[in-house]
Design an enzyme around this catalytic site. Structure first.
Site, PDB file in Angstrom:
ATOM      1  N   CYS A 133      12.408  -5.175  -2.959  1.00 35.30           N
ATOM      2  CA  CYS A 133      11.020  -5.442  -3.344  1.00 35.30           C
ATOM      3  C   CYS A 133      10.936  -6.806  -4.008  1.00 35.30           C
ATOM      4  O   CYS A 133      11.752  -7.128  -4.877  1.00 35.30           O
ATOM      5  CB  CYS A 133      10.532  -4.355  -4.299  1.00 35.30           C
ATOM      6  SG  CYS A 133       8.823  -4.567  -4.812  1.00 35.30           S
ATOM      7  N   GLU A 173       4.416  -0.621   0.939  1.00 35.50           N
ATOM      8  CA  GLU A 173       3.255  -1.366   0.436  1.00 35.50           C
ATOM      9  C   GLU A 173       2.139  -0.421   0.000  1.00 35.50           C
ATOM     10  O   GLU A 173       1.440  -0.687  -0.981  1.00 35.50           O
ATOM     11  CB  GLU A 173       2.749  -2.360   1.482  1.00 35.50           C
ATOM     12  CG  GLU A 173       3.750  -3.450   1.849  1.00 35.50           C
ATOM     13  CD  GLU A 173       4.348  -4.184   0.661  1.00 35.50           C
ATOM     14  OE1 GLU A 173       3.650  -4.397  -0.363  1.00 35.50           O
ATOM     15  OE2 GLU A 173       5.537  -4.551   0.728  1.00 35.50           O
TER      16      GLU A 173
END
Length: 193
Positions: free
Chosen positions: A108, A151
């Site tokens: 991430c 996401e």
């Protein structure tokens, strides 16, 4: 325009996002900023809260991942006809997930240098609007579905560390503290406000 990416312990990363009105004047610039920022950071997905905006919008680029993965490994990450996507998801809603699960490592941009193996559904069905504000209901599989779910987690205030156990989080305490203070080496601008 390239924006700084918000990193661990920023309030915006743990709050649920709002659907964005289609007539909101910032929408076209938000879309451009997401693409520019993601590409600059050499990412494969980026959500609006990661650049400090509380909206249910994100971009996905699994096409580059498809091209980068060797042909021998593609069948592990992509279905036969799937070659990846480059797409904007505006106000997405998850409709269905398959019972077939698979594990793969995820990283991430808001948690630089952390990688975690996460179990996710192989196939998902999602409702969303694209950049032209056209409504779609579509199925995605494999790595593309994984990126979308990652996401989508961001738009719900869920981070990669939420998929880790208590002992793993304790083990990563000093690394998370370094990220929080901006003491990480990354090739993209970050925000530690």
């Amino acid at each position: 325009m390239i924006q700084p990416i918000y990193v661990y312990d920023q309030q915006i990363l743990v709050q649920k996002c709002l659907d964005i009105p289609h007539d909101l004047p910032i929408l076209p610039n938000l879309i451009l900023d997401l693409w520019d920022t993601m590409r600059n950071a050499q990412g494969c997905g980026l959500s609006a809260p990661q650049i400090g905006l509380p909206y249910n919008v994100f971009v996905i680029d699994s096409q580059n991942a498809f091209q980068a993965i060797g042909k021998g490994f593609r069948k592990r990450y992509f279905d036969t006809e799937d070659k990846g996507i480059q797409e904007i998801f505006i106000n997405p809603q998850l409709l269905e997930v398959s019972s077939k699960m698979w594990k793969a490592e995820e990283g991430c941009l808001s948690l630089p240098s952390l990688i975690k193996e996460v179990s996710r559904p192989w196939l998902i069905k999602i409702s969303y609007y694209n950049e032209q504000l056209e409504h779609h209901v579509q199925e995605f599989s494999g790595l593309t579905a994984r990126m979308i779910l990652h996401e989508l987690d961001h738009t719900k205030g869920i981070l990669l560390i939420n998929h880790m156990g208590v002992f793993t989080k304790k083990y990563l305490y000093f690394k998370l503290k370094s990220i929080k203070k901006g003491r990480v080496k990354v090739s993209y601008p970050i925000s530690t406000r």
